[in-house]
Design an enzyme around this catalytic site. Structure first.
Site, mmCIF file in Angstrom:
data_model
loop_
_atom_site.group_PDB
_atom_site.id
_atom_site.type_symbol
_atom_site.label_atom_id
_atom_site.label_comp_id
_atom_site.label_asym_id
_atom_site.label_seq_id
_atom_site.Cartn_x
_atom_site.Cartn_y
_atom_site.Cartn_z
ATOM 1 N N GLU A 167 0.834 -1.200 0.000
ATOM 2 C CA GLU A 167 0.000 0.000 0.000
ATOM 3 C C GLU A 167 0.871 1.253 0.000
ATOM 4 O O GLU A 167 1.954 1.266 0.596
ATOM 5 C CB GLU A 167 -0.908 0.011 1.237
ATOM 6 N N PHE A 168 0.380 2.283 -0.658
ATOM 7 C CA PHE A 168 1.036 3.591 -0.720
ATOM 8 C C PHE A 168 2.449 3.492 -1.303
ATOM 9 O O PHE A 168 3.341 4.236 -0.918
ATOM 10 C CB PHE A 168 1.046 4.273 0.667
ATOM 11 N N ARG A 169 2.628 2.519 -2.200
ATOM 12 C CA ARG A 169 3.898 2.287 -2.888
ATOM 13 C C ARG A 169 5.033 1.895 -1.925
ATOM 14 O O ARG A 169 6.207 2.057 -2.227
ATOM 15 C CB ARG A 169 4.278 3.483 -3.764
ATOM 16 N N LEU A 170 4.667 1.357 -0.777
ATOM 17 C CA LEU A 170 5.652 0.842 0.175
ATOM 18 C C LEU A 170 5.814 -0.651 -0.095
ATOM 19 O O LEU A 170 5.370 -1.509 0.659
ATOM 20 C CB LEU A 170 5.198 1.115 1.615
#
Length: 193
Positions: A167-170
């Protein structure tokens, strides 16, 4: 200890089970005569502890590039699962027995195409290729032997990198480097996404 090859095989099987079109498709990156990168899609035909195998015309651009600079990188991407696997290392030819066995398993028309295609060379028209296939079919109507210019390569991984979306490019990104002294033969290192 995580074995990156087993994870890869599990992810590949999930892609197959989900009906992903061409789940074995992988980008193959090589280096051309000028030292520039060259990339194209090929199909994985086998993967085990010895490496990742694909087959091609040895007289193609990739065949010449791998004969000159026997290193490559592969990249698998399964968008449906938001996963990617990179494989990096030296390249070695498969044995004649391996190439013969795989060639024998191919569809008859694919065998004819392997003889007829002058891969990577200019082609005047699709008709010329079809005529060449017809000529090979006349020469080999029942049994098609493996052409001498057709074989396979094995990318022997120095490292395998597993990436999965977060999520959130993590994202989760771990590179496993081959290390005979590490538990399971692979040393993991987590990388920033």
């Amino acid at each position: 200890m995580v074995d990156p090859l087993l994870v890869f095989q599990g992810w590949l099987q999930e892609a197959k089970d989900a009906g992903v079109r061409e789940p074995t498709a992988m980008a193959l990156a090589t280096v051309d005569a000028q030292g520039a990168p060259a990339v194209r899609m090929v199909l994985l035909k086998h993967a085990d502890e010895r490496g990742f195998v694909f087959y091609t015309n040895l007289e193609s651009d990739k065949g010449h590039q791998l004969a000159t600079h026997a290193r490559a990188e592969l990249c698998f991407h399964w968008a449906h699962f938001e996963r990617q696997v990179r494989v990096h290392g030296p390249v070695e030819p498969v044995t004649d027995a391996e190439a013969d066995a795989y060639f024998a398993s191919r569809a008859h028309k694919s065998k004819l195409g392997a003889w007829a295609s002058q891969q990577s060379r200019p082609l005047e028209s699709q008709g010329k290729l079809l005529k060449a296939v017809a000529g090979v079919a006349l020469k080999h109507p029942l049994s098609v032997p493996r052409p001498p210019h057709w074989s396979g390569f094995r990318v022997v991984p120095d490292w395998i990198e597993l990436w999965s979306a977060g999520e959130f490019r993590l994202h989760d990104r771990v590179r496993y480097t081959r290390d005979a002294e590490a538990e399971g033969g692979w040393a993991p290192r987590r990388l920033y996404p």
